[in-house]
Write a protein that holds these residues in place. Structure first.
Motif, PDB file in Angstrom:
ATOM      1  N   VAL A 143       0.858  -1.198   0.000  1.00 26.47           N
ATOM      2  CA  VAL A 143       0.000   0.000   0.000  1.00 26.47           C
ATOM      3  C   VAL A 143       0.890   1.242   0.000  1.00 26.47           C
ATOM      4  CG1 VAL A 143      -1.955  -1.083   1.177  1.00 26.47           C
ATOM      5  CG2 VAL A 143      -0.151  -0.014   2.527  1.00 26.47           C
ATOM      6  N   ALA A 144       0.321   2.355  -0.475  1.00 24.40           N
ATOM      7  CA  ALA A 144       1.142   3.563  -0.630  1.00 24.40           C
ATOM      8  C   ALA A 144       1.578   4.135   0.722  1.00 24.40           C
ATOM      9  CB  ALA A 144       0.362   4.595  -1.428  1.00 24.40           C
ATOM     10  N   ASN A 145       0.639   4.206   1.658  1.00 25.67           N
ATOM     11  CA  ASN A 145       0.979   4.770   2.970  1.00 25.67           C
ATOM     12  C   ASN A 145       0.679   3.775   4.074  1.00 25.67           C
ATOM     13  OD1 ASN A 145       1.806   7.469   2.198  1.00 25.67           O
ATOM     14  ND2 ASN A 145      -0.341   7.711   1.566  1.00 25.67           N
ATOM     15  N   PRO A 146       1.641   2.887   4.361  1.00 21.05           N
ATOM     16  CA  PRO A 146       1.380   1.845   5.360  1.00 21.05           C
ATOM     17  C   PRO A 146       0.990   2.435   6.711  1.00 21.05           C
ATOM     18  CG  PRO A 146       3.482   1.496   4.244  1.00 21.05           C
ATOM     19  CD  PRO A 146       2.991   2.832   3.813  1.00 21.05           C
ATOM     20  N   GLY A 189       6.732  -8.056   0.305  1.00 18.22           N
ATOM     21  CA  GLY A 189       5.693  -8.926  -0.264  1.00 18.22           C
ATOM     22  C   GLY A 189       5.170  -9.946   0.734  1.00 18.22           C
ATOM     23  N   LYS A 190       4.259 -10.795   0.221  1.00 19.54           N
ATOM     24  CA  LYS A 190       3.471 -11.659   1.102  1.00 19.54           C
ATOM     25  C   LYS A 190       4.242 -12.878   1.634  1.00 19.54           C
ATOM     26  CE  LYS A 190      -1.305 -13.267   1.022  1.00 19.54           C
ATOM     27  NZ  LYS A 190      -1.511 -14.665   1.134  1.00 19.54           N
ATOM     28  N   PRO A 227       3.078  -0.190  15.180  1.00 18.05           N
ATOM     29  CA  PRO A 227       3.392   0.919  14.274  1.00 18.05           C
ATOM     30  C   PRO A 227       4.338   0.476  13.163  1.00 18.05           C
ATOM     31  CG  PRO A 227       4.553   1.177  16.371  1.00 18.05           C
ATOM     32  CD  PRO A 227       3.626   0.002  16.525  1.00 18.05           C
ATOM     33  N   PRO A 228       4.193   1.069  11.965  1.00 13.36           N
ATOM     34  CA  PRO A 228       5.004   0.640  10.822  1.00 13.36           C
ATOM     35  C   PRO A 228       6.503   0.862  11.017  1.00 13.36           C
ATOM     36  CG  PRO A 228       3.668   2.578  10.269  1.00 13.36           C
ATOM     37  CD  PRO A 228       3.230   2.122  11.611  1.00 13.36           C
ATOM     38  N   PHE A 229       6.885   1.881  11.802  1.00 14.72           N
ATOM     39  CA  PHE A 229       8.313   2.241  11.834  1.00 14.72           C
ATOM     40  C   PHE A 229       9.197   1.197  12.519  1.00 14.72           C
ATOM     41  CE2 PHE A 229       6.772   4.240  15.768  1.00 14.72           C
ATOM     42  CZ  PHE A 229       7.715   3.752  16.666  1.00 14.72           C
ATOM     43  N   GLU A 272       1.173  -3.787   6.937  1.00 13.30           N
ATOM     44  CA  GLU A 272       1.142  -3.096   5.641  1.00 13.30           C
ATOM     45  C   GLU A 272       2.536  -2.656   5.210  1.00 13.30           C
ATOM     46  OE1 GLU A 272      -3.421  -1.351   6.034  1.00 13.30           O
ATOM     47  OE2 GLU A 272      -1.766   0.070   5.807  1.00 13.30           O
ATOM     48  N   GLN A 273       3.305  -2.234   6.202  1.00 10.91           N
ATOM     49  CA  GLN A 273       4.685  -1.810   5.914  1.00 10.91           C
ATOM     50  C   GLN A 273       5.496  -2.986   5.341  1.00 10.91           C
ATOM     51  OE1 GLN A 273       6.065   1.207   6.370  1.00 10.91           O
ATOM     52  NE2 GLN A 273       8.266   0.813   6.372  1.00 10.91           N
TER      53      GLN A 273
END
Ligand code: FAD
Length: 369
Positions: free
Chosen positions: A127-130, A142-143, A166-168, A135-136
Motif C-alpha cells: 500500500v502507498a501509505n502503510p 511482499g506476502k 506501528p510501521p516504523f 502493511e509496511q
C-alpha cells in the motif's frame, strides 16, 4: 567541597565510559550500581567454562574506526560474524533476507528471478501509505517473506498483532540480492575474547565502585557526595513517575546445560512459529568457536513488563513518547546529566552508547565546567 567530582549512577557501558573519560582528566568519580555486578546488560558469566551473555546475546559491530579502536584498547576481539538462521514451519532459512533465503523459499536461482517474485507481491499486496507493521512489511518484501518469516516472530516479540504495531518498527528490512548471510553491514564486527567484562574492568580501572547500591535507597546522601551527577537509570523513576510510568517489553532467559558438544550448529537460531513460546535459542559457545565437551543454550522468552522485571526494550508508541517528552523537558532544566538506554528511553546498540557517552562527556560536562 564534596567527596567526589562525579557520582555516576549505573556501571553499564554508558556509566563506565563516562567514568573512564572523567578519570583520565583527573576527576574523582564514584560509580554506584544496584546490581551485584558491574557492566549492566553486557555483563558475562562463565558456565561450564563457556562465556554466557547473561542479558541476551551481544555482538559488537560498528563502522566507526574511532569506536572500534576505543574498545580494542581493553581487549581482543575475535572474527565472529553474525549469521542467524530462522526455523519456520519445520524449515530453516538464512537471515537477513538474501539469495540463500530466496532459494530456500522459492528455489530462485538468480537475483533477477528473486527480484521479480518480490516485486509482483509488492505490487499486489503493498500500500502507498502503510498504517501498521503488516502493511509496511507487505509493501517492502511482499506476502511470502512477510507471512513465512516476519509475522509470527514479530507478534511474539511485541505481544501484539502486526496490524496493531506501528510501521516504523521495521522501517528498514534489508533485502540483499547476493549470497551474503552477514547480518550486519558494518566494517568492524566481533565478540571480545572471554566476554565483555574485560572492557568494563578496563574502563573502570582506578574508579571507585559500590555494587548492590541503589541511588533511590538514599537519594539525598548520594546527591550530597558529588558536584555533578550522571544518571543512567530510568528517567521516570528519577522524576518520581510524576507524568506516569514508561512501558517496556521484557525478556526471560532460560539456560540449559546440555551434554553434547554441539546443540544447533549456530550461535543464534530464531524460532518463528507462534506455537513456540520463545523467539530464539542462543548457543553461546559458537560466539567463541568453543571446543568444550558440553554446551549451554539460552531460550529467550518475550514477556510483558512490570516494574519488578528487567526493562529491556522501550515501547516506542505515541503514548510513551509523549510521557518521555515531559520527562525530557524536566531533564533539560536540571543539572544532572542523563545518558544511556534507560535515561533516554531509547534502544541503543553498544557502539552508539559509547559514542553517546564520549559526546555527552565533552558537551555536557567538559564544556560546562
Ligand atoms: P545498562 O547496561 O542497562 O546499564 C545501566 C545500569 O544502571 C545497570 O547496571 C543498572 O543496574 C544501573 N542502575 C539503574 N538504576 C539504578 C539505580 N537506581 N541505582 C543504581 N544503579 C542503577 N547492542 C549491540 O551493539 N549488539 C547487540 O548484539 C546487542 N544485543 C542486545 C540484546 C538484548 C536482549 C538487549 C536488551 C540489548 C542488546 N544490545 C546490543 C544493546 C546493549 O545492551 C546496550 O547498548 C547497552 O548495554 C546499554 O548500556 P547502558 O549503560 O545504557 O545501560
Amino acid at each position: 567541597t564534596t567527596d567526589y567530582d562525579l557520582l555516576i549512577v549505573g556501571s553499564g557501558l554508558f556509566g563506565a565510559v563516562f567514568a573512564h573519560e572523567a578519570t583520565k582528566i583527573g576527576k574523582r568519580c564514584l560509580v554506584i550500581d544496584k546490581r551485584s555486578h558491574r557492566g549492566g546488560n553486557v555483563y558475562c558469566e562463565k558456565i561450564e567454562d563457556i562465556t554466557i551473555h547473561k542479558y541476551g546475546a551481544h555482538i559488537f559491530h560498528t563502522n566507526d574506526k574511532f569506536i572500534w579502536d576505543y574498545v580494542n584498547q581493553f581487549t581482543t576481539f575475535n572474527h565472529y560474524i553474525n549469521s542467524p538462521v530462522t526455523l519456520a514451519k519445520g524449515r530453516l532459512y538464512n537471515l537477513p533476507f538474501n539469495m540463500n533465503t530466496f532459494y530456500q523459499l522459492w528455489g530462485a536461482i538468480t537475483p533477477e528471478e528473486a527480484r521479480a517474485k518480490i516485486n509482483v507481491q509488492i505490487d499486489r499486496f503493498g500500500v502507498a501509505n502503510p498504517a501498521n507493521l503488516e502493511e509496511q512489511a507487505l509493501s517492502m518484501v511482499g506476502k511470502d517473506i512477510y507471512e513465512t518469516l516476519i509475522k509470527e516472530y514479530t507478534e511474539k516479540q511485541w505481544g501484539r498483532k502486526a496490524t496493531e504495531l506501528p510501521p516504523f518498527i521495521i522501517k528498514r528490512l534489508p533485502i540483499r540480492y547476493t549470497f551474503d548471510n552477514n547480518y550486519f553491514n558494518d566494517t568492524y564486527q566481533g565478540i571480545p575474547v572471554g566476554g565483555y567484562n574485560k572492557i568494563i574492568d578496563g574502563l573502570l580501572e582506578g574508579t571507585e565502585i559500590r555494587l548492590n547500591t541503589d541511588f533511590f535507597d538514599d537519594r539525598s546522601y548520594f546527591e550530597s557526595l558529588a558536584e555533578t551527577i550522571v544518571f543512567t537509570g530510568k528517567i521516570d523513576e528519577y522524576f518520581d513517575y510524576q507524568f506516569g510510568e514508561l512501558e517496556y517489553r521484557s525478556l526471560r532467559f532460560e539456560n540449559e546445560i546440555i551434554n553434547s558438544s554441539n546443540f544447533q550448529g549456530n550461535a543464534v537460531v530464531n524460532y518463528n512459529d507462534a506455537t513456540v513460546p520463545f523467539t530464539r535459542i542462543i548457543e553461546h559457545k559458537h560466539f567463541e568457536f568453543g571446543k568444550q565437551p558440553q554446551t549451554v543454550i539460552t531460550k529467550e522468552y518475550p514477556e510483558s513488563w512490570s516494574s519488578k522485571k528487567e526493562a529491556f526494550y522501550p515501547v516506542n508508541d505515541k503514548k510513551n513518547q509523549a510521557i518521555y517528552k515531559q520527562y525530557c523537558l524536566m531533564a533539560k532544566d536540571s543539572k544532572v546529566i542523563f545518558g544511556g538506554r534507560l535515561a533516554e528511553y531509547k534502544y541503543y546498540d553498544m557502539h552508539q552508547i559509547i559514542a553517546s557517552a564520549i559526546r555527552k562527556f565533552k558537551t555536557e560536562y567538559c564544556e560546562t565546567k
